[in-house]
Design a protein around this motif. Structure first.
Motif, PDB file in Angstrom:
ATOM      1  N   TYR A  76       0.808  -1.216   0.000  1.00  0.00           N
ATOM      2  CA  TYR A  76       0.000   0.000   0.000  1.00  0.00           C
ATOM      3  C   TYR A  76       0.847   1.274   0.000  1.00  0.00           C
ATOM      4  O   TYR A  76       1.910   1.325   0.636  1.00  0.00           O
ATOM      5  CB  TYR A  76      -0.828   0.083   1.283  1.00  0.00           C
ATOM      6  CG  TYR A  76      -1.964  -0.874   1.480  1.00  0.00           C
ATOM      7  CD1 TYR A  76      -3.254  -0.575   1.040  1.00  0.00           C
ATOM      8  CD2 TYR A  76      -1.774  -2.050   2.206  1.00  0.00           C
ATOM      9  CE1 TYR A  76      -4.320  -1.425   1.299  1.00  0.00           C
ATOM     10  CE2 TYR A  76      -2.835  -2.911   2.470  1.00  0.00           C
ATOM     11  CZ  TYR A  76      -4.101  -2.586   2.015  1.00  0.00           C
ATOM     12  OH  TYR A  76      -5.150  -3.426   2.285  1.00  0.00           O
ATOM     13  N   VAL A  77       0.305   2.332  -0.619  1.00  0.00           N
ATOM     14  CA  VAL A  77       0.678   3.708  -0.289  1.00  0.00           C
ATOM     15  C   VAL A  77      -0.046   4.014   1.017  1.00  0.00           C
ATOM     16  O   VAL A  77      -1.276   4.029   1.059  1.00  0.00           O
ATOM     17  CB  VAL A  77       0.207   4.702  -1.371  1.00  0.00           C
ATOM     18  CG1 VAL A  77       0.594   6.130  -0.983  1.00  0.00           C
ATOM     19  CG2 VAL A  77       0.755   4.335  -2.737  1.00  0.00           C
ATOM     20  N   HIS A  78       0.710   4.250   2.102  1.00  0.00           N
ATOM     21  CA  HIS A  78       0.058   4.309   3.410  1.00  0.00           C
ATOM     22  C   HIS A  78      -0.805   5.559   3.577  1.00  0.00           C
ATOM     23  O   HIS A  78      -1.966   5.466   3.965  1.00  0.00           O
ATOM     24  CB  HIS A  78       1.096   4.223   4.522  1.00  0.00           C
ATOM     25  CG  HIS A  78       0.519   3.805   5.838  1.00  0.00           C
ATOM     26  ND1 HIS A  78       1.300   3.428   6.902  1.00  0.00           N
ATOM     27  CD2 HIS A  78      -0.767   3.705   6.277  1.00  0.00           C
ATOM     28  CE1 HIS A  78       0.526   3.098   7.929  1.00  0.00           C
ATOM     29  NE2 HIS A  78      -0.715   3.272   7.574  1.00  0.00           N
ATOM     30  N   GLY A 104      -2.073  -1.454  -3.375  1.00  0.00           N
ATOM     31  CA  GLY A 104      -3.203  -0.862  -2.675  1.00  0.00           C
ATOM     32  C   GLY A 104      -2.899   0.568  -2.297  1.00  0.00           C
ATOM     33  O   GLY A 104      -1.755   1.036  -2.379  1.00  0.00           O
ATOM     34  N   VAL A 105      -3.936   1.282  -1.884  1.00  0.00           N
ATOM     35  CA  VAL A 105      -3.785   2.637  -1.360  1.00  0.00           C
ATOM     36  C   VAL A 105      -4.508   2.691  -0.021  1.00  0.00           C
ATOM     37  O   VAL A 105      -5.381   1.872   0.266  1.00  0.00           O
ATOM     38  CB  VAL A 105      -4.329   3.710  -2.331  1.00  0.00           C
ATOM     39  CG1 VAL A 105      -3.547   3.700  -3.638  1.00  0.00           C
ATOM     40  CG2 VAL A 105      -5.816   3.509  -2.606  1.00  0.00           C
ATOM     41  N   SER A 106      -4.128   3.660   0.797  1.00  0.00           N
ATOM     42  CA  SER A 106      -4.717   3.754   2.127  1.00  0.00           C
ATOM     43  C   SER A 106      -4.941   5.211   2.484  1.00  0.00           C
ATOM     44  O   SER A 106      -4.070   6.059   2.258  1.00  0.00           O
ATOM     45  CB  SER A 106      -3.787   3.092   3.157  1.00  0.00           C
ATOM     46  OG  SER A 106      -4.339   3.142   4.452  1.00  0.00           O
ATOM     47  N   ASN A 107      -6.124   5.492   3.023  1.00  0.00           N
ATOM     48  CA  ASN A 107      -6.481   6.836   3.485  1.00  0.00           C
ATOM     49  C   ASN A 107      -6.577   7.844   2.353  1.00  0.00           C
ATOM     50  O   ASN A 107      -6.266   9.027   2.525  1.00  0.00           O
ATOM     51  CB  ASN A 107      -5.482   7.319   4.548  1.00  0.00           C
ATOM     52  CG  ASN A 107      -5.462   6.423   5.763  1.00  0.00           C
ATOM     53  OD1 ASN A 107      -6.485   6.205   6.401  1.00  0.00           O
ATOM     54  ND2 ASN A 107      -4.287   5.884   6.082  1.00  0.00           N
ATOM     55  N   PHE A 108      -7.053   7.395   1.205  1.00  0.00           N
ATOM     56  CA  PHE A 108      -7.268   8.277   0.060  1.00  0.00           C
ATOM     57  C   PHE A 108      -8.698   8.811   0.089  1.00  0.00           C
ATOM     58  O   PHE A 108      -9.625   8.110   0.520  1.00  0.00           O
ATOM     59  CB  PHE A 108      -7.040   7.539  -1.255  1.00  0.00           C
ATOM     60  CG  PHE A 108      -5.599   7.443  -1.679  1.00  0.00           C
ATOM     61  CD1 PHE A 108      -5.227   7.730  -2.979  1.00  0.00           C
ATOM     62  CD2 PHE A 108      -4.606   7.079  -0.776  1.00  0.00           C
ATOM     63  CE1 PHE A 108      -3.901   7.644  -3.387  1.00  0.00           C
ATOM     64  CE2 PHE A 108      -3.275   6.990  -1.163  1.00  0.00           C
ATOM     65  CZ  PHE A 108      -2.916   7.277  -2.470  1.00  0.00           C
ATOM     66  N   THR A 109      -8.880  10.032  -0.366  1.00  0.00           N
ATOM     67  CA  THR A 109     -10.224  10.542  -0.611  1.00  0.00           C
ATOM     68  C   THR A 109     -10.728   9.946  -1.924  1.00  0.00           C
ATOM     69  O   THR A 109      -9.936   9.429  -2.723  1.00  0.00           O
ATOM     70  CB  THR A 109     -10.212  12.070  -0.739  1.00  0.00           C
ATOM     71  OG1 THR A 109      -9.380  12.425  -1.864  1.00  0.00           O
ATOM     72  CG2 THR A 109      -9.674  12.733   0.538  1.00  0.00           C
ATOM     73  N   PRO A 110     -12.041  10.019  -2.187  1.00  0.00           N
ATOM     74  CA  PRO A 110     -12.529   9.517  -3.481  1.00  0.00           C
ATOM     75  C   PRO A 110     -11.821  10.166  -4.665  1.00  0.00           C
ATOM     76  O   PRO A 110     -11.504   9.490  -5.654  1.00  0.00           O
ATOM     77  CB  PRO A 110     -14.020   9.866  -3.448  1.00  0.00           C
ATOM     78  CG  PRO A 110     -14.371   9.857  -1.992  1.00  0.00           C
ATOM     79  CD  PRO A 110     -13.159  10.425  -1.311  1.00  0.00           C
ATOM     80  N   ALA A 138      -5.937  -3.053  -5.931  1.00  0.00           N
ATOM     81  CA  ALA A 138      -6.595  -4.241  -5.392  1.00  0.00           C
ATOM     82  C   ALA A 138      -7.344  -3.958  -4.107  1.00  0.00           C
ATOM     83  O   ALA A 138      -8.306  -4.665  -3.782  1.00  0.00           O
ATOM     84  CB  ALA A 138      -5.556  -5.341  -5.141  1.00  0.00           C
ATOM     85  N   ALA A 139      -6.909  -2.924  -3.360  1.00  0.00           N
ATOM     86  CA  ALA A 139      -7.518  -2.662  -2.061  1.00  0.00           C
ATOM     87  C   ALA A 139      -7.320  -1.205  -1.679  1.00  0.00           C
ATOM     88  O   ALA A 139      -6.320  -0.580  -2.044  1.00  0.00           O
ATOM     89  CB  ALA A 139      -6.917  -3.564  -0.984  1.00  0.00           C
ATOM     90  N   HIS A 140      -8.294  -0.698  -0.945  1.00  0.00           N
ATOM     91  CA  HIS A 140      -8.213   0.645  -0.362  1.00  0.00           C
ATOM     92  C   HIS A 140      -8.478   0.486   1.125  1.00  0.00           C
ATOM     93  O   HIS A 140      -9.545   0.011   1.514  1.00  0.00           O
ATOM     94  CB  HIS A 140      -9.259   1.571  -1.003  1.00  0.00           C
ATOM     95  CG  HIS A 140      -9.182   2.995  -0.537  1.00  0.00           C
ATOM     96  ND1 HIS A 140     -10.167   3.904  -0.817  1.00  0.00           N
ATOM     97  CD2 HIS A 140      -8.238   3.668   0.193  1.00  0.00           C
ATOM     98  CE1 HIS A 140      -9.842   5.077  -0.279  1.00  0.00           C
ATOM     99  NE2 HIS A 140      -8.681   4.959   0.337  1.00  0.00           N
TER     100      HIS A 140
END
Length: 265
Positions: free
Chosen positions: A98-100, A128-134, A149-151
């Motif tokens: 992930y990008v944290h 994956g990415v994490s803590n992204f806004t839409p 693959a995951a948020h």
């Protein structure tokens, strides 16, 4: 369906003691978990790898996820620290990287191609990415060659993330919910207590079962008996009335809300 299979996982944020972390990961895998979540920020990747190796579970059956710290998101740092994470974990590949947080050194046009390069090189199987806004999620999706693959975001019955859940359905990725028990602060909520009493279980299991019913992959941190107890959520099927009651709860504030987070800018 997403190409990556993710089930209820073990969150390891806060498992700072190496021995406790390794023992918890081993116990979780032996109990039936097949998804372990860590991060560079947590400082416990080596202990997670130790717990994995100590278990009798086949490595190929386990999804190990880690995250690149926001201070390491310049392209050269992404590459260097991803390999350092691999070394600490003792793995040949990361299953989900992930990008944290999209802050600090995050520059979508520079950072994300570095993640693509790691994917192409086989360092990570999924991105994956994490803590992204839409908005930031949509931007990342346009820049990346590999699918997201995951948020991973905060998600629980008092912070339900409806827009991001809809986005996960639209773009066919997993929404992974951290702090699925609201850091323990939601467990006395009266509606959750009532639903738990009707189902003969705990409010923690109700919160996790709600997440699963709403296509969110919860990753509760747990130690001791709670590791095994949380698996009961996989067997609890909340009825429509219970789910509607939880869906009707008014959302409160985030439990994790850094000043530099994307939603605060």
């Amino acid at each position: 369906m997403p190409s990556l299979t993710l089930e209820l996982g073990l969150g390891t944020s806060g498992l700072d003691d190496p021995e406790i972390c390794a023992d918890t990961v081993e116990a979780a895998l032996e109990a039936g978990y097949r998804h372990i979540d860590t991060a560079q920020m947590y400082g416990n990747e080596a202990a997670v790898g130790e717990g994995l190796r100590a278990s009798d579970v086949d490595r190929e059956d386990v999804v190990i996820a880690t995250k690149i710290h926001h201070d390491n998101l310049a392209p050269e740092d992404v590459r260097e620290t991803a390999h350092e994470s691999l070394e600490r974990l003792g793995l040949e590949r990361i299953d989900l990287l992930y990008v944290h947080w999209p802050m600090g050194e995050y520059d979508p046009e520079e950072t994300l191609p570095a993640f693509d390069a790691l994917h192409e090189a086989g360092v990570t199987e999924h991105i994956g990415v994490s803590n992204f806004t839409p908005e930031l999620f949509r931007e990342a999706r346009e820049i990346l060659d590999a699918p997201i693959a995951a948020h991973q975001v905060e998600c629980h019955p008092l912070f339900k993330q409806p827009e991001l859940r809809e986005l996960a359905t639209e773009f066919d990725h997993h929404l992974v919910g951290y702090s699925p028990l609201g850091r323990g602060e939601i467990l006395d909520e009266p509606t959750l207590v009532e639903v738990a009493e009707r189902n003969g279980t705990s409010t923690a299991i109700v919160a996790l079962a709600w997440a699963l019913a709403r296509n969110v992959v919860p990753i509760p941190k747990a130690t001791g008996d709670h590791v095994t107890e949380n698996l009961a959520a996989l067997e609890l099927e909340l009825d429509d009335a219970d789910l509607a009651a939880i869906d009707g709860l008014v959302d409160g504030d985030r439990k994790i809300d850094p000043e530099a987070a994307a939603w605060n800018r």
